[in-house]
Design a protein around this motif. Structure first.
Motif, PDB file in Angstrom:
ATOM      1  N   SER A 101      -8.363 -13.804   3.411  1.00  9.28           N
ATOM      2  CA  SER A 101      -8.602 -14.521   2.154  1.00  9.28           C
ATOM      3  C   SER A 101      -9.642 -13.788   1.308  1.00  9.28           C
ATOM      4  N   ILE A 102      -9.403 -13.786   0.015  1.00  8.86           N
ATOM      5  CA  ILE A 102     -10.353 -13.224  -0.944  1.00  8.86           C
ATOM      6  C   ILE A 102     -10.586 -14.263  -2.031  1.00  8.86           C
ATOM      7  N   THR A 103     -11.830 -14.508  -2.352  1.00 14.16           N
ATOM      8  CA  THR A 103     -12.175 -15.415  -3.449  1.00 14.16           C
ATOM      9  C   THR A 103     -12.959 -14.626  -4.487  1.00 14.16           C
ATOM     10  N   ALA A 104     -12.425 -14.561  -5.695  1.00 18.74           N
ATOM     11  CA  ALA A 104     -13.062 -13.775  -6.756  1.00 18.74           C
ATOM     12  C   ALA A 104     -12.425 -14.137  -8.086  1.00 18.74           C
ATOM     13  N   ARG A 105     -13.043 -13.661  -9.155  1.00 17.36           N
ATOM     14  CA  ARG A 105     -12.422 -13.784 -10.476  1.00 17.36           C
ATOM     15  C   ARG A 105     -11.403 -12.649 -10.612  1.00 17.36           C
ATOM     16  N   ILE A 106     -10.180 -13.011 -10.936  1.00 16.34           N
ATOM     17  CA  ILE A 106      -9.071 -12.070 -10.932  1.00 16.34           C
ATOM     18  C   ILE A 106      -8.585 -11.800 -12.349  1.00 16.34           C
ATOM     19  N   ILE A 107      -8.505 -10.529 -12.731  1.00 18.60           N
ATOM     20  CA  ILE A 107      -7.860 -10.181 -14.002  1.00 18.60           C
ATOM     21  C   ILE A 107      -6.353 -10.287 -13.844  1.00 18.60           C
ATOM     22  N   SER A 108      -5.833  -9.744 -12.748  1.00 17.71           N
ATOM     23  CA  SER A 108      -4.392  -9.822 -12.521  1.00 17.71           C
ATOM     24  C   SER A 108      -4.074  -9.587 -11.054  1.00 17.71           C
ATOM     25  N   LEU A 109      -2.885 -10.026 -10.672  1.00 14.82           N
ATOM     26  CA  LEU A 109      -2.298  -9.722  -9.374  1.00 14.82           C
ATOM     27  C   LEU A 109      -0.958  -9.063  -9.629  1.00 14.82           C
ATOM     28  N   SER A 110      -0.625  -8.081  -8.806  1.00 17.00           N
ATOM     29  CA  SER A 110       0.654  -7.390  -8.940  1.00 17.00           C
ATOM     30  C   SER A 110       1.430  -7.523  -7.634  1.00 17.00           C
ATOM     31  N   PHE A 111       2.767  -7.633  -7.754  1.00 15.00           N
ATOM     32  CA  PHE A 111       3.623  -7.808  -6.586  1.00 15.00           C
ATOM     33  C   PHE A 111       4.770  -6.795  -6.610  1.00 15.00           C
ATOM     34  N   TYR A 112       5.227  -6.432  -5.419  1.00 21.79           N
ATOM     35  CA  TYR A 112       6.427  -5.621  -5.298  1.00 21.79           C
ATOM     36  C   TYR A 112       7.654  -6.514  -5.526  1.00 21.79           C
ATOM     37  N   GLU A 113       8.822  -5.887  -5.618  1.00 23.69           N
ATOM     38  CA  GLU A 113      10.045  -6.647  -5.836  1.00 23.69           C
ATOM     39  C   GLU A 113      10.360  -7.577  -4.669  1.00 23.69           C
ATOM     40  N   ASN A 114       9.854  -7.250  -3.475  1.00 23.98           N
ATOM     41  CA  ASN A 114      10.082  -8.125  -2.317  1.00 23.98           C
ATOM     42  C   ASN A 114       9.033  -9.233  -2.226  1.00 23.98           C
ATOM     43  N   GLU A 115       8.215  -9.374  -3.279  1.00 25.27           N
ATOM     44  CA  GLU A 115       7.171 -10.395  -3.410  1.00 25.27           C
ATOM     45  C   GLU A 115       5.931 -10.101  -2.573  1.00 25.27           C
ATOM     46  N   ALA A 116       5.883  -8.964  -1.898  1.00 25.28           N
ATOM     47  CA  ALA A 116       4.658  -8.579  -1.200  1.00 25.28           C
ATOM     48  C   ALA A 116       3.583  -8.218  -2.225  1.00 25.28           C
ATOM     49  N   LEU A 117       2.335  -8.531  -1.904  1.00 25.37           N
ATOM     50  CA  LEU A 117       1.230  -8.244  -2.811  1.00 25.37           C
ATOM     51  C   LEU A 117       1.039  -6.743  -2.962  1.00 25.37           C
TER      52      LEU A 117
END
Length: 284
Positions: A101-117
């Motif tokens: 787990s990570i707790t932080a202020r996030i600008i963005s998250l990106s995912f692969y086509e298989n929905e993996a982070l």
């Protein structure tokens, strides 16, 4: 306003603007197949993603309908609305990553086509402590992962000594820019070996078969603080299979040295000590 249907639910697209944060109405864009590509939202909405429930003002999608990137905030920076203004609206979120787990202020998250982070991009000034192939590191800007969940790269928040096939290198890039967390200055291969590292604090030496020695040190440039001052230019070391490549200046190609029949070793490079422990850097 008609809702837009996605595999993550129905969302109301942006159809009004705001004179400070959102000065224009951004359009919905589509892939050639007709699938939604970019969806700006009228109001921040909670989106259930593979890593947790994330607030979003902008979502982009892969052509298969999976999330590509998700942005909790999407204000437009201007003379009337600064990065600090936007950051003040950012709230910490907790995400479940392949390394915990990570707790932080996030600008963005990106995912692969298989929905993996694929990557996490942090707000400037925020850091998290994460497990990496070279141990726990305090990280800023971003963390990226391989499709199978291994750490691909991180941006060290402070100098960190890391073991490489070329010796121990103090990893830190003072020039790192946080556009996104997809690619960072400390990079690992699928086995967790360092394949790229940027430093201003390490000198690298290569002993050739004939006994000659090549020495590689970070270069210098005129400081943005003063024409009378100089600052260190980060040096990048690439370990690419049978060779080590060293780039001392960003606008020049790296020098390539075969690993076979060469001996590499490193040592601290601290010219900053001659100038009150640390040379001025106005670029960061």
């Amino acid at each position: 306003m008609k809702e837009i249907s996605t595999k993550y639910g129905n969302f109301i697209p942006q159809h009004t603007d705001n004179e400070l944060r959102r000065k224009e109405i951004l359009p919905i864009t589509y892939h050639a197949s007709g699938a939604v590509k970019s969806l700006p939202l009228e109001k921040q909405a909670l989106v259930t993603t593979p890593v947790g429930d994330i607030p979003a003002e902008l979502i982009t999608f892969h052509s298969n309908g999976g999330i590509n990137r998700i942005f909790p905030l999407n204000g437009k920076l201007s003379g009337y609305w600064s990065q600090d203004d936007e950051a003040a609206l950012a709230e910490p979120v907790t995400i479940e990553t392949p390394i915990g787990s990570i707790t932080a202020r996030i600008i963005s998250l990106s995912f692969y086509e298989n929905e993996a982070l694929r990557s996490v991009t942090l707000w400037p000034g925020d850091t998290v402590s994460v497990s990496t192939p070279v141990g726990f590191l305090e990280v800023r800007i971003g963390i990226s992962f391989t499709p199978d969940g291994k750490v691909s790269s991180v941006e060290p928040a402070k100098p960190a000594h890391v073991e490489t096939p070329a010796g121990v290198i103090t990893a830190f890039d003072p020039d790192a820019v946080g556009v996104n967390g997809d690619e960072n200055s400390l990079v690992f291969d699928k086995n967790g070996e360092v394949t790229r590292v940027t430093t201003t604090l390490t000198r690298l030496k290569a002993i050739h078969p004939d006994g000659a020695v090549s020495v590689f040190t970070p270069a210098t440039r005129e400081s943005l603080c003063s024409e009378a001052e100089e600052e260190i230019v980060p040096m990048t070391v690439f370990i690419n299979g049978p060779e080590v490549a060293i780039r001392t200046k960003a606008n020049q190609p790296p020098t390539r040295v075969p690993r076979e029949k060469h001996v590499f070793f490193t040592e601290p490079y601290l010219p900053q000590l001659a100038n009150s422990l640390e040379m001025m850097r106005c670029s960061v």
